[in-house]
Design a protein around this motif. Structure first.
Motif, PDB file in Angstrom:
ATOM      1  N   UNK A 222       0.824  -1.204   0.000  1.00 15.78           N
ATOM      2  CA  UNK A 222       0.000   0.000   0.000  1.00 15.78           C
ATOM      3  C   UNK A 222       0.866   1.266   0.000  1.00 15.78           C
ATOM      4  N   UNK A 223       2.003   1.194  -0.657  1.00 13.17           N
ATOM      5  CA  UNK A 223       2.920   2.332  -0.691  1.00 13.17           C
ATOM      6  C   UNK A 223       3.311   2.653  -2.128  1.00 13.17           C
ATOM      7  N   UNK A 224       3.705   3.903  -2.332  1.00 15.73           N
ATOM      8  CA  UNK A 224       4.230   4.344  -3.616  1.00 15.73           C
ATOM      9  C   UNK A 224       5.752   4.274  -3.572  1.00 15.73           C
ATOM     10  N   UNK A 225       6.346   3.766  -4.643  1.00 15.06           N
ATOM     11  CA  UNK A 225       7.794   3.648  -4.743  1.00 15.06           C
ATOM     12  C   UNK A 225       8.249   4.130  -6.123  1.00 15.06           C
ATOM     13  N   UNK A 226       9.567   4.261  -6.282  1.00 19.25           N
ATOM     14  CA  UNK A 226      10.135   4.682  -7.563  1.00 19.25           C
ATOM     15  C   UNK A 226      10.273   3.518  -8.532  1.00 19.25           C
ATOM     16  N   UNK A 227      10.251   2.279  -8.009  1.00 23.53           N
ATOM     17  CA  UNK A 227      10.391   1.095  -8.854  1.00 23.53           C
ATOM     18  C   UNK A 227       9.440  -0.002  -8.385  1.00 23.53           C
ATOM     19  N   UNK A 228       9.118  -0.899  -9.315  1.00 23.34           N
ATOM     20  CA  UNK A 228       8.323  -2.068  -8.953  1.00 23.34           C
ATOM     21  C   UNK A 228       9.214  -3.059  -8.220  1.00 23.34           C
ATOM     22  N   UNK A 229       8.708  -3.625  -7.137  1.00 26.09           N
ATOM     23  CA  UNK A 229       9.551  -4.470  -6.297  1.00 26.09           C
ATOM     24  C   UNK A 229       9.868  -5.799  -6.948  1.00 26.09           C
ATOM     25  N   UNK A 230       8.979  -6.331  -7.820  1.00 32.38           N
ATOM     26  CA  UNK A 230       9.167  -7.687  -8.306  1.00 32.38           C
ATOM     27  C   UNK A 230      10.024  -7.769  -9.565  1.00 32.38           C
ATOM     28  N   UNK A 231      10.199  -6.654 -10.299  1.00 33.97           N
ATOM     29  CA  UNK A 231      11.069  -6.712 -11.469  1.00 33.97           C
ATOM     30  C   UNK A 231      12.007  -5.507 -11.574  1.00 33.97           C
ATOM     31  N   UNK A 232      11.907  -4.572 -10.635  1.00 34.20           N
ATOM     32  CA  UNK A 232      12.825  -3.439 -10.607  1.00 34.20           C
ATOM     33  C   UNK A 232      12.599  -2.391 -11.670  1.00 34.20           C
ATOM     34  N   UNK A 233      11.525  -2.488 -12.448  1.00 35.31           N
ATOM     35  CA  UNK A 233      11.298  -1.540 -13.534  1.00 35.31           C
ATOM     36  C   UNK A 233      10.764  -0.205 -13.004  1.00 35.31           C
ATOM     37  N   UNK A 234      11.132   0.868 -13.683  1.00 35.40           N
ATOM     38  CA  UNK A 234      10.650   2.198 -13.326  1.00 35.40           C
ATOM     39  C   UNK A 234       9.314   2.460 -14.012  1.00 35.40           C
ATOM     40  N   UNK A 235       8.384   3.115 -13.341  1.00 32.30           N
ATOM     41  CA  UNK A 235       7.107   3.438 -13.995  1.00 32.30           C
ATOM     42  C   UNK A 235       7.312   4.481 -15.071  1.00 32.30           C
ATOM     43  N   UNK A 236       6.624   4.372 -16.213  1.00 30.22           N
ATOM     44  CA  UNK A 236       6.727   5.385 -17.256  1.00 30.22           C
ATOM     45  C   UNK A 236       6.200   6.732 -16.752  1.00 30.22           C
ATOM     46  N   UNK A 237       6.574   7.784 -17.449  1.00 26.46           N
ATOM     47  CA  UNK A 237       6.088   9.121 -17.109  1.00 26.46           C
ATOM     48  C   UNK A 237       4.650   9.303 -17.606  1.00 26.46           C
ATOM     49  N   UNK A 238       3.945  10.234 -16.994  1.00 24.68           N
ATOM     50  CA  UNK A 238       2.589  10.558 -17.435  1.00 24.68           C
ATOM     51  C   UNK A 238       2.680  11.385 -18.714  1.00 24.68           C
ATOM     52  N   UNK A 239       2.051  10.962 -19.809  1.00 21.41           N
ATOM     53  CA  UNK A 239       2.069  11.766 -21.033  1.00 21.41           C
ATOM     54  C   UNK A 239       1.488  13.161 -20.793  1.00 21.41           C
ATOM     55  N   UNK A 240       2.093  14.147 -21.430  1.00 20.65           N
ATOM     56  CA  UNK A 240       1.701  15.533 -21.205  1.00 20.65           C
ATOM     57  C   UNK A 240       0.242  15.771 -21.570  1.00 20.65           C
ATOM     58  N   UNK A 241      -0.232  15.130 -22.641  1.00 22.38           N
ATOM     59  CA  UNK A 241      -1.618  15.347 -23.054  1.00 22.38           C
ATOM     60  C   UNK A 241      -2.602  14.806 -22.020  1.00 22.38           C
ATOM     61  N   UNK A 242      -2.211  13.781 -21.276  1.00 26.85           N
ATOM     62  CA  UNK A 242      -3.061  13.281 -20.195  1.00 26.85           C
ATOM     63  C   UNK A 242      -3.218  14.352 -19.111  1.00 26.85           C
ATOM     64  N   UNK A 243      -2.102  14.964 -18.729  1.00 27.66           N
ATOM     65  CA  UNK A 243      -2.145  15.995 -17.689  1.00 27.66           C
ATOM     66  C   UNK A 243      -2.983  17.192 -18.121  1.00 27.66           C
ATOM     67  N   UNK A 244      -2.891  17.558 -19.388  1.00 28.96           N
ATOM     68  CA  UNK A 244      -3.687  18.687 -19.898  1.00 28.96           C
ATOM     69  C   UNK A 244      -5.177  18.362 -19.851  1.00 28.96           C
TER      70      UNK A 244
END
Length: 384
Positions: A222-244
């Motif tokens: 139930x926590x936010x992290x910089x990487x996924x614990x089971x494969x170490x991958x970084x989450x992609x960035x939020x596309x700019x058009x989504x934020x707009x």
């Protein structure tokens, strides 16, 4: 390739060097010193991608600014000659920050080698058509139904305030925006940090596929992290058009609240937020999610009631919400493709869930343009 040569430099050139050297603290004494020049024969040695690099270079009277200067300590015969050199010249270098950083990166890289590789889930049917940019055009009837915001008017529906701080914008996202959203989510979902089926410590699995953008959310901790614990991958960035799109939806929700509630400051009812987290869930036709609260963001975000913005694409879904974790007493609303649901302020901590997905309810044009699998694509934005 490095080319070296040794030569005798005149006192005049020596004086030129001493004036430029930041380590010179003594009065200049004319000497002849032996200097070694190295010529950089390949700019690839300069660093990233062969880009022009000026580190370690100095200008010379000959005009060859590409030649770095090296001084041979063996030919410095007096204290005066040594006075313009750094104090550590000629001594064995200790590991610097660069070496320690590289060592840490190598150690971290080694720790990831044993982690399992996860095959990402494809939200689009294979072999139908790629999620290309939408090139279709609106027919005459739909063109007449466009409102000032460029969204299609829907007869018999309206934007609604479901409760204080909770706003539903019906069919708010245009078809072209939905197509682009599917395309972006598919591209990101097939890469590192893409879609996977999350589970719990007891071994149970959620009835959906999930991908996190911005920061990774772990259902087990139930926590936010910089990487996924089971494969170490970084989450992609939020596309700019989504934020707009999120920003625009909040602004339109504010306009609706101000009009319906006649308040001077809509932020008191529905605060603004800048999303830096997005959880993307894909529900298959059998997908569901039980009643829960979104309470894993920072204490500051939760105390301010910064809203969650939910975007729906694909098949419609039944959505439950209420003050208690009680399915029988919960309110119900159908979220269709293109709907935006926002809940913040006093509604930020409501229990909510998706008990079922309505089969074959996605817009036909959306499926034709994207090949989206049967099911519902849901993006929920929040600010940590």
């Amino acid at each position: 390739m490095l080319l070296y040569r040794t030569t005798i430099v005149s006192s005049r050139y020596h004086h030129h060097l001493c004036r430029r050297c930041p380590f010179n603290t003594e009065q200049f004494v004319p000497r002849q010193v032996s200097l070694r020049f190295s010529s950089l024969g390949d700019k690839a040695d300069c660093g990233n991608s062969g880009a022009n690099c000026s580190r370690g270079r100095d200008s010379s009277p000959s005009g060859n600014s590409a030649i770095p200067l090296y001084v041979n300590e063996a030919n410095l015969t007096s204290q005066e000659d040594r006075s313009f050199m750094p104090h550590h010249f000629g001594k064995k270098r200790k590991h610097g920050d660069g070496e320690r950083l590289q060592h840490g990166l190598n150690k971290f890289s080694d720790s990831l080698k044993g982690l399992p590789k996860v095959k990402p889930f494809d939200i689009c049917l294979s072999g139908i058509r790629s999620c290309a940019k939408y090139t279709g055009s609106l027919n005459g009837k739909n063109r007449e139904n466009l409102n000032e915001m460029g969204h299609i008017k829907v007869e018999g529906t309206k934007q609604r305030i479901l409760r204080p701080g909770m706003v539903l914008l019906k069919q708010y996202i245009t078809l072209s925006e939905q197509v682009e959203m599917v395309k972006n989510c598919r591209d990101l979902g097939l890469g590192p940090g893409g879609f996977y089926q999350p589970g719990f410590q007891g071994g149970g699995k959620l009835h959906l596929q999930m991908m996190c953008l911005g920061m990774d959310w772990d259902p087990q901790t139930k926590k936010y992290e910089d990487r996924r614990h089971f494969d170490g991958s970084e989450p992609p960035c939020i596309p700019h058009e989504f934020s707009l799109l999120v920003k625009r939806a909040i602004q339109d929700a504010h306009a609706l609240v101000k009009k319906e509630c006649r308040v001077s400051n809509v932020e008191d009812i529905l605060p603004s937020m800048s999303p830096n987290i997005c959880i993307v869930n894909f529900y298959t036709t059998s997908g569901k999610l039980g009643l829960h609260q979104d309470r894993d963001e920072s204490s500051e975000s939760l105390s301010k009631g910064l809203p969650v913005v939910s975007l729906s694409v694909g098949d419609s879904a039944e959505f439950l919400y209420g003050d208690q974790r009680n399915v029988e007493e919960a309110e119900r609303v159908v979220l269709e493709s293109g709907d935006v649901l926002i809940f913040g302020g006093k509604s930020r901590h409501i229990f909510h869930g998706v008990p079922s997905v309505i089969r074959k309810s996605a817009p036909k044009a959306l499926l034709e343009e994207t090949g989206l699998c049967p099911g519902r694509l849901n993006l929920t934005f929040r600010q940590f």
